[in-house]
Design an enzyme around this catalytic site. Structure first.
Site, PDB file in Angstrom:
ATOM      1  N   LYS A 154       0.843  -1.195   0.000  1.00 30.98           N
ATOM      2  CA  LYS A 154       0.000   0.000   0.000  1.00 30.98           C
ATOM      3  C   LYS A 154       0.881   1.250   0.000  1.00 30.98           C
ATOM      4  CE  LYS A 154      -3.693   2.130   2.784  1.00 30.98           C
ATOM      5  NZ  LYS A 154      -4.542   1.943   3.986  1.00 30.98           N
ATOM      6  N   SER A 228      -9.172   1.834   3.268  1.00 32.97           N
ATOM      7  CA  SER A 228      -8.320   2.613   2.394  1.00 32.97           C
ATOM      8  C   SER A 228      -7.263   1.770   1.658  1.00 32.97           C
ATOM      9  CB  SER A 228      -7.593   3.692   3.218  1.00 32.97           C
ATOM     10  OG  SER A 228      -6.812   3.090   4.244  1.00 32.97           O
ATOM     11  N   SER A 252      -9.611  -0.472   7.436  1.00 27.10           N
ATOM     12  CA  SER A 252      -9.053  -0.271   6.097  1.00 27.10           C
ATOM     13  C   SER A 252      -8.327  -1.467   5.508  1.00 27.10           C
ATOM     14  CB  SER A 252      -8.106   0.934   6.113  1.00 27.10           C
ATOM     15  OG  SER A 252      -8.802   2.109   6.407  1.00 27.10           O
TER      16      SER A 252
END
Length: 541
Positions: A154, A228, A252
């Site tokens: 990420k 996210s 997330s």
């Protein structure tokens, strides 16, 4: 009565912020929307009780003993795209090589990105060099624990030599000087980063980050992959990488895992280092892996977990053996199920039934404070995010408007409310003490709906709701208290999208949740189902 935009502009000015009309109006809207949260926080009893001192929040986590991880069980046939364990077995047998797997992974990532918009950077040269080293190690008999396994990262997590954009126009101009501790540990174990994955802006923005745009869901392109850790989940679901790293501050890691049909872990606060990760919330944030199976997560988590002196939450703790036979599971209702789609509830029921058939016992337990965990948790997170982002206040016009609204809530949160939220955290931990005195595991929906539409709405039993009214209802409990949570796919709903259950364990008992999930996945095939949009077929029972 919430303050007007003019009053908020004056208040911000006293704190050193200069806000234009648009931002001031966004703050007014945010503060008005936050009034119920503030009321819920202030109306809770606040006894003069030293046991509810906020300092006890992290102490509660430190006093728990780790439950040691078992060796992963064989996942069985069903998915013709290899996972972590499959790749290691194939390398050992000599039926494939790290060079071939990494090249295929990068090609699959590019194909998935064309459809899903899931990748920010492809790490071709770095990955090729690492794959050659892995091939050499397999050839000379010195492979490490994850030798030659590709993974995604990420893009709020540093990889040395690669810019970290955090999904924002305001970051990513220069390469990171060193890798985050989680990346360093994986590379030291032989795993190979192949991509920086898309994220919502600063891991707190909305589904449409201005710089890179939304990530589509591999199951339905009109749905969001979730956030996210949006690109990480999409890439794993598309079978481009066997696992990826995400972060989790309100769900997330678990939410995109749920909406993409994956298994995702939010570890205990302090179990995995956050050094080298763009910060969002000191209290609530963790780093966690996303994979297709609990067996693969067990292998990855064994490498990630452990003390790091750069992360003040972490300290070494001795392992403590624990007998996991006769697993006791609690299935609370209340806030977890009062707004929850029937297909999601059916998936939870199916998981519980399989665990009971395997020898588990259901016990009665409720968590009354869970109803307030979401609004109070968000209040705490947004306040901490505002403190971090004040340094960029002259660039907020380039931020995602969702980020601005959330930071705005944090700016206008009084210190007494922030501290009261930390006290509520301790009260909620006490409720969990009572639950875990009689149960080894709590089973709840990961989220109340299937994947959101890209317009920011979800559907629960045919009724449309705003995304933020639904998405973190069950997950914020873990971020606020610090306990681990594991998202486990439990089937596919009538709309063709996955549903998921969350296994919540006591602090440092990730092994309990992972063992239960492996048992469930050894008896079912939900985690092997594949999205037709990207991979071309669906497999599994």
């Amino acid at each position: 009565m919430s303050p007007t935009s003019e009053e908020l502009r004056a208040q911000a000015s006293r704190l050193g912020y200069v806000l234009d009309d648009e931002v001031a109006e966004a703050m007014h809207t945010a503060v008005t929307a936050a009034e119920p949260r503030i009321a819920a926080l202030r109306d809770r009893p606040a006894p003069f009780d030293l046991g509810a001192d906020p300092a006890h929040g992290d102490a509660w986590l430190r006093r728990r003993d780790r439950v040691p991880l078992d060796e992963p069980v064989a996942d069985g046939p069903g998915d013709d795209v290899p996972g972590v364990g499959d790749l290691l077995a194939a390398y050992a047998a000599g039926t494939t090589t790290p060079e071939r797997v990494v090249a295929d992974s990068l090609a699959a990532l590019r194909a998935a990105h064309e459809t899903l918009n899931c990748t920010i950077a492809f790490l071709d040269d770095r990955a090729a060099a690492a794959a050659a080293e892995s091939a050499r190690r397999w050839a000379n008999g010195t492979p490490r624990a994850l030798e030659g396994v590709p993974f995604g990262v990420k893009d709020v997590i540093d990889v040395a030599g690669v810019p970290t954009t955090a999904g924002s126009f305001c970051h990513g101009d220069t390469p990171a000087t060193e890798s985050a501790e989680v990346v360093r540990r994986l590379e030291a174990a032989g795993a190979i980063p192949v991509s920086k994955d898309a994220t919502t802006e600063f891991a707190v923005g909305g589904p449409h980050p201005p710089r890179f745009g939304p990530v589509a869901n591999p199951w339905r392109l009109d749905r969001w992959a979730g956030g996210s850790s949006t690109g990480s989940a999409a890439a794993v679901a598309a079978r481009a990488v066997p696992f990826a790293l995400g972060t989790d501050v309100g769900g997330s890691t678990r939410l995109p895992s749920a909406w993409c049909g994956l298994t995702g872990l939010k570890p205990t606060a302090g179990a995995v280092s956050r050094a080298g990760v763009v910060p969002l919330s000191w209290t609530a944030e963790t780093v966690g892996p996303i994979a297709r199976s609990a067996a693969d997560l067990t292998r990855v988590f064994a490498v990630l977990a452990g003390a790091d002196p750069r992360d003040p939450r972490q300290e070494p703790r001795p392992d403590a053996p624990r007998d996991l036979r006769g697993l006791r599971i609690a299935v609370p209702g209340g806030a977890f199920t009062e707004l929850c789609d029937a297909d999601v509830r059916a998936g939870v029921d199916g998981l519980v039934a399989e665990l009971v058939a395997a020898g588990a016992e259901v016990v009665e337990a409720e968590i009354p404070g869970a109803a307030e965990a979401l609004p109070i948790g968000y209040g705490l997170v947004f306040t901490e995010a505002a403190a971090l982002h004040r340094i960029d206040r002259d660039r907020w016009d380039r931020y995602d408007p969702v980020v601005v609204r959330r930071i705005s809530q944090g700016i206008t949160t009084p210190a007494v409310d922030y501290l009261r939220a930390l006290q509520f955290r301790v009260e909620l931990q006490r409720e969990l003490d009572a639950v875990f005195a009689r149960a080894d595991l709590v089973v709840v929906p990961t989220c109340p709906s299937t994947a959101p539409r890209l317009d920011g709405t979800v559907v629960v039993d045919g009724v449309e709701y705003p995304l933020y009214a639904a998405q973190s209802r069950s997950t914020m409990l873990g971020n606020l208290t610090g306990v681990p949570g594991l998202a486990v796919p439990t089937g596919v709903a009538a709309d063709g999208c996955p549903v998921s259950a969350q296994l919540i364990a006591p602090p440092h008992a990730e092994a309990v949740a992972l063992r239960a999930a492996q048992t469930f996945q050894s008896r079912t095939g939900h985690h092997r189902r594949r999205p037709t949009v990207v991979t071309g077929k669906t497999s599994g029972r």
